[in-house]
Design a protein around this motif. Structure first.
Motif, PDB file in Angstrom:
ATOM      1  N   ALA A 176      -4.588   7.608 -12.084  1.00  0.00           N
ATOM      2  CA  ALA A 176      -3.186   7.233 -12.195  1.00  0.00           C
ATOM      3  C   ALA A 176      -2.648   6.870 -10.807  1.00  0.00           C
ATOM      4  N   LEU A 177      -3.060   7.649  -9.823  1.00  0.00           N
ATOM      5  CA  LEU A 177      -2.590   7.379  -8.458  1.00  0.00           C
ATOM      6  C   LEU A 177      -3.120   6.043  -7.957  1.00  0.00           C
ATOM      7  N   ALA A 178      -4.336   5.671  -8.415  1.00  0.00           N
ATOM      8  CA  ALA A 178      -4.937   4.427  -7.952  1.00  0.00           C
ATOM      9  C   ALA A 178      -4.108   3.223  -8.364  1.00  0.00           C
ATOM     10  N   GLN A 179      -3.277   3.407  -9.395  1.00  0.00           N
ATOM     11  CA  GLN A 179      -2.451   2.287  -9.858  1.00  0.00           C
ATOM     12  C   GLN A 179      -1.134   2.193  -9.105  1.00  0.00           C
ATOM     13  N   GLU A 180      -0.941   3.104  -8.187  1.00  0.00           N
ATOM     14  CA  GLU A 180       0.242   3.036  -7.338  1.00  0.00           C
ATOM     15  C   GLU A 180       0.318   1.682  -6.664  1.00  0.00           C
ATOM     16  N   THR A 181       1.485   1.171  -6.514  1.00  0.00           N
ATOM     17  CA  THR A 181       1.642  -0.113  -5.847  1.00  0.00           C
ATOM     18  C   THR A 181       1.710   0.060  -4.332  1.00  0.00           C
ATOM     19  N   THR A 182       1.958   1.284  -3.910  1.00  0.00           N
ATOM     20  CA  THR A 182       2.126   1.503  -2.484  1.00  0.00           C
ATOM     21  C   THR A 182       0.775   1.553  -1.789  1.00  0.00           C
ATOM     22  N   LEU A 183       0.498   0.624  -0.873  1.00  0.00           N
ATOM     23  CA  LEU A 183      -0.732   0.662  -0.080  1.00  0.00           C
ATOM     24  C   LEU A 183      -0.530   1.584   1.114  1.00  0.00           C
ATOM     25  N   GLU A 184      -1.648   2.075   1.607  1.00  0.00           N
ATOM     26  CA  GLU A 184      -1.596   2.823   2.851  1.00  0.00           C
ATOM     27  C   GLU A 184      -0.926   1.939   3.905  1.00  0.00           C
ATOM     28  N   PRO A 185       0.179   2.384   4.474  1.00  0.00           N
ATOM     29  CA  PRO A 185       0.867   1.523   5.430  1.00  0.00           C
ATOM     30  C   PRO A 185       0.040   1.311   6.699  1.00  0.00           C
ATOM     31  N   SER A 186       0.209   0.167   7.313  1.00  0.00           N
ATOM     32  CA  SER A 186      -0.505  -0.073   8.571  1.00  0.00           C
ATOM     33  C   SER A 186       0.094   0.807   9.653  1.00  0.00           C
ATOM     34  N   ARG A 187      -0.490   0.792  10.779  1.00  0.00           N
ATOM     35  CA  ARG A 187      -0.004   1.626  11.887  1.00  0.00           C
ATOM     36  C   ARG A 187       1.291   1.104  12.470  1.00  0.00           C
ATOM     37  N   GLY A 188       1.606  -0.128  12.117  1.00  0.00           N
ATOM     38  CA  GLY A 188       2.762  -0.732  12.772  1.00  0.00           C
ATOM     39  C   GLY A 188       2.368  -1.236  14.142  1.00  0.00           C
ATOM     40  N   PRO A 189       3.312  -1.773  14.858  1.00  0.00           N
ATOM     41  CA  PRO A 189       2.980  -2.385  16.157  1.00  0.00           C
ATOM     42  C   PRO A 189       2.420  -1.370  17.158  1.00  0.00           C
ATOM     43  N   GLY A 190       1.454  -1.807  17.952  1.00  0.00           N
ATOM     44  CA  GLY A 190       0.912  -0.955  19.007  1.00  0.00           C
ATOM     45  C   GLY A 190       1.577  -1.252  20.336  1.00  0.00           C
ATOM     46  N   LYS A 191       0.883  -0.918  21.393  1.00  0.00           N
ATOM     47  CA  LYS A 191       1.448  -1.152  22.729  1.00  0.00           C
ATOM     48  C   LYS A 191       1.427  -2.636  23.060  1.00  0.00           C
ATOM     49  N   THR A 192       2.357  -3.051  23.846  1.00  0.00           N
ATOM     50  CA  THR A 192       2.374  -4.443  24.285  1.00  0.00           C
ATOM     51  C   THR A 192       1.361  -4.651  25.401  1.00  0.00           C
ATOM     52  N   VAL A 193       1.098  -5.894  25.668  1.00  0.00           N
ATOM     53  CA  VAL A 193       0.234  -6.258  26.791  1.00  0.00           C
ATOM     54  C   VAL A 193       0.771  -5.636  28.085  1.00  0.00           C
ATOM     55  N   MET A 194       2.094  -5.688  28.221  1.00  0.00           N
ATOM     56  CA  MET A 194       2.701  -5.149  29.448  1.00  0.00           C
ATOM     57  C   MET A 194       2.504  -3.628  29.526  1.00  0.00           C
ATOM     58  N   GLU A 195       2.651  -2.981  28.365  1.00  0.00           N
ATOM     59  CA  GLU A 195       2.475  -1.518  28.355  1.00  0.00           C
ATOM     60  C   GLU A 195       1.025  -1.132  28.636  1.00  0.00           C
ATOM     61  N   MET A 196       0.114  -1.989  28.164  1.00  0.00           N
ATOM     62  CA  MET A 196      -1.305  -1.672  28.379  1.00  0.00           C
ATOM     63  C   MET A 196      -1.683  -1.804  29.850  1.00  0.00           C
ATOM     64  N   GLY A 197      -0.944  -2.639  30.567  1.00  0.00           N
ATOM     65  CA  GLY A 197      -1.252  -2.818  31.986  1.00  0.00           C
ATOM     66  C   GLY A 197      -2.328  -3.868  32.162  1.00  0.00           C
ATOM     67  N   TYR A 198      -2.508  -4.301  33.393  1.00  0.00           N
ATOM     68  CA  TYR A 198      -3.379  -5.455  33.629  1.00  0.00           C
ATOM     69  C   TYR A 198      -4.723  -5.090  34.241  1.00  0.00           C
ATOM     70  N   TYR A 199      -5.034  -3.832  34.312  1.00  0.00           N
ATOM     71  CA  TYR A 199      -6.415  -3.423  34.550  1.00  0.00           C
ATOM     72  C   TYR A 199      -6.739  -2.418  33.453  1.00  0.00           C
ATOM     73  N   GLY A 200      -7.569  -2.854  32.503  1.00  0.00           N
ATOM     74  CA  GLY A 200      -7.781  -2.084  31.276  1.00  0.00           C
ATOM     75  C   GLY A 200      -8.336  -0.694  31.525  1.00  0.00           C
ATOM     76  N   GLU A 201      -7.792   0.252  30.774  1.00  0.00           N
ATOM     77  CA  GLU A 201      -8.300   1.631  30.824  1.00  0.00           C
ATOM     78  C   GLU A 201      -9.055   1.895  29.518  1.00  0.00           C
ATOM     79  N   ARG A 202     -10.001   2.833  29.560  1.00  0.00           N
ATOM     80  CA  ARG A 202     -10.694   3.182  28.326  1.00  0.00           C
ATOM     81  C   ARG A 202      -9.784   4.034  27.439  1.00  0.00           C
ATOM     82  N   SER A 203     -10.199   4.218  26.199  1.00  0.00           N
ATOM     83  CA  SER A 203      -9.424   5.009  25.246  1.00  0.00           C
ATOM     84  C   SER A 203      -9.213   6.424  25.754  1.00  0.00           C
ATOM     85  N   GLU A 204      -8.064   6.968  25.450  1.00  0.00           N
ATOM     86  CA  GLU A 204      -7.780   8.345  25.869  1.00  0.00           C
ATOM     87  C   GLU A 204      -8.698   9.353  25.183  1.00  0.00           C
ATOM     88  N   TYR A 205      -9.368   8.900  24.102  1.00  0.00           N
ATOM     89  CA  TYR A 205     -10.260   9.813  23.369  1.00  0.00           C
ATOM     90  C   TYR A 205     -11.642   9.890  24.007  1.00  0.00           C
TER      91      TYR A 205
END
Lengths: 182, 411
Positions: B30-59
């Motif tokens: 019954a739940l599978a017939q739900e119309t609601t999909l798992e929502p996306s994460r929404g917007p992530g960090k901007t290019v400016m927020e990421m900075g211009y020398y890439g860092e690895r994941s915090e994980y």
């Protein structure tokens, strides 16, 4: 393809080939010319290394007493009062193992390194006299030259024959033999 | 079928709590017939927020660790080989060994002086040097003391501690022979003294044949300028030779007719032998391999499939073969050598393996294109005896207990 066009093509190709050969030839034969001639003063400012025959040793002299005094306040903290080494300060014994002064093949290495790299926190600050004194102190202390009045200068240091010299053998993979290195 | 449970508080609660909604979806058709999909994460960090020398994941936490010896001014840190992939070591994880700390050098003020038995004695700025033709070469760099703590007995808890003084990079620079040929080398020139501009002004004697073979004046590593701890702005690279000879912060080369027998050449980097002889000028890092996964400190999660993965390298040439034993050395199997397989470079090897859950020992053995076969500890003792310290390239054993726990052993 017409004969005319073929000739044109051959002409073009041969010009291209000769041009590229010309460029290669130039790079193989001519100097790049980058950099500036080194002034003798500039070389002298940096050329501190001592060769095994003693060339490069500077003027000045120092004796065991001077060396003992310098050792006490510049070296003992890390190397120990009795040259025993203080491992937590990063210094091993100077009486045994890989830093055993008796085992060194040349006294020139000792002078060169002390003047170049010691003391660890203020390298390159020992005077020539102090360095000669330290070498005299260390050789006396480790029994290489048992003489409490030993004084060293360029000539006497160059004349020292270290007792362990003949025990150094040359790895054949280095493509040198002991004879090459005499 | 009831089609709608839109107001189901349990489900809303699940979503708000951010719990595993996939499990919730599976729990009811019954739940599978739900119309609601798992929502996306929404917007992530901007290019400016990421900075211009890439860092690895915090994980991602892989890091070097300080070696046992030294104060930090003298001494170094080890590469986490157990978490590495492929053959290139990230520049920030490349092992380091210093003799008077890491100097801060402004490249616009850095100069290389070349003098001695040459036709022209010259000084080069970095700008001058970088105008010469360059090469790009993948090479490992290994400290002669890699595994020094293992000579007498197995001590390292992980492969980082047993083998972490080797790393591999793509190096960019000017072949030393180009510059020596430019200046002209006198006939009696046999050696080159390389001096660093660190506090210790560290020096090593380099044979002229190596200088005129594949030595590089390197200014870049893995596509960017050298890291400070790797010799910024200029280091010598003598591929396959012990790490200490790859002088960092290079500022002077003196061409001479004899070796200088410098401090490092006559102390740490000379190899005492059982007969009181001392082997000097043992430059070449001979063939070696190690399984990096699974390796000590890891625990296998029950019987089943595991990929055995490791590194092999030889300072004398190119790796031709790596054999792996999964039964304590009784039988050996050729591992896959992952391309590229390059001279004087880390080579990645792999072998599929199904663990039956029984106690066993894993080991690997390399052969290079000179025919040199990686020795056992017993074989290595014949050369230096158990008093050795440098040039440990013996076969490494990883013991696997029934629990899956892996430890460093000597069989």
């Amino acid at each position: 393809m017409s004969a005319h066009k073929t000739l044109k093509l051959i002409g073009f190709v041969s010009i291209a080939i000769s041009l590229s050969f010309g460029a290669l030839f130039a790079s193989a034969q001519e100097k790049f010319g980058f950099g500036k001639p080194a002034h003798p003063d500039e070389i002298a400012r940096y050329n501190s290394d001592i060769h095994t025959d003693g060339s490069g040793l500077p003027d000045g002299s120092g004796d065991v007493a001077l060396g003992a005094e310098i050792y006490e306040y510049q070296c003992a903290l890390c190397h120990g009062e009795e040259l025993e080494g203080v491992p937590e300060m990063g210094a091993n014994s100077l009486h045994e193992g890989r830093r055993d002064i008796k085992k060194l093949p040349y006294a020139s290495s000792l002078f060169d390194f002390i003047r170049r790299a010691m003391p660890l926190t203020d390298p390159g600050t020992l005077s020539n006299d102090e360095t000669y004194g330290l070498v005299a102190f260390l050789l006396n202390e480790t029994g290489v030259i048992k003489d409490d009045n030993l004084t060293l200068d360029a000539k006497s240091l160059a004349a020292i024959k270290m007792p362990n010299r003949q025990n150094f053998i040359i790895d054949p993979a280095s493509r040198f033999t002991a004879e090459d290195l005499q | 079928m009831k089609s709608n449970q839109t107001g189901n508080p349990t489900r809303r609660h699940f979503m708000k709590a951010g719990m595993a909604t996939s499990a919730a979806l599976l729990s009811s058709s019954a739940l599978a017939q739900e119309t609601t999909l798992e929502p996306s994460r929404g917007p992530g960090k901007t290019v400016m927020e990421m900075g211009y020398y890439g860092e690895r994941s915090e994980y991602v936490k892989d890091a070097r660790m300080k070696g046992n010896r030294g104060t930090g001014l003298i001494g170094g840190s080890l590469t986490p080989l157990q978490h590495g992939h492929g053959i290139v070591t990230p520049s920030g994880l490349h092992f380091e060994v210093h003799h008077s700390g890491v100097p801060d050098i402004d490249p616009s003020e850095h100069k290389l002086l070349i003098h001695g038995l040459v036709g022209e004695e010259k000084v080069f700025t970095m700008e001058d040097l970088m105008r010469f033709p360059t090469v790009n070469r993948f090479h490992f760099l290994e400290c002669a003391g890699n595994g020094m703590g293992e000579w007498m007995s197995p001590r390292g808890q992980t492969v980082q501690q047993t083998h972490g003084l080797t790393s591999c990079s793509q190096w960019t620079g000017v072949p030393l022979k180009v510059i020596l040929n430019e200046l002209g080398v006198r006939g009696d020139a046999k050696w080159v003294l390389a001096e660093g501009d660190d506090g210790a002004r560290m020096t090593r004697s380099i044979p002229m044949w190596k200088a005129m073979d594949d030595a590089i004046l390197a200014f870049a590593q893995n596509g960017e300028f050298l890291r400070p701890e790797q010799g910024f702005p200029l280091r010598l690279l003598v591929p396959g030779f012990e790490g200490n000879m790859n002088v960092k912060w290079l500022h002077r080369l003196e061409v001479g007719d004899k070796p200088w027998w410098t401090h490092h050449e006559v102390t740490e980097y000379a190899d005492p032998r059982p007969d009181d002889k001392i082997r000097a000028f043992s430059f070449i890092m001979e063939g070696r391999s190690v399984i990096t996964s699974p390796s000590a400190g890891m625990t296998l999660n029950g019987p089943g499939f595991y990929e055995i993965s490791g590194l092999a390298w030889s300072g004398a040439g190119t790796i031709k073969k790596v054999e792996v034993s999964m039964d304590n050395g009784n039988t050996w199997h050729d591992a896959n050598l992952e391309a590229p397989v390059l001279p004087k470079c880390h080579t990645r090897f792999t072998l599929p393996w199904t663990w039956d859950g029984k106690e066993t020992t894993l080991m690997s053995r390399s052969t290079d294109d000179t025919g040199y076969v990686q020795p056992t500890y017993e074989g290595m003792y014949k050369l230096q005896g158990p008093i050795g310290l440098m040039h440990n390239n013996a076969i490494q054993n990883w013991h696997i207990a029934q629990t899956g726990e892996i430890t460093n052993v000597r069989s």
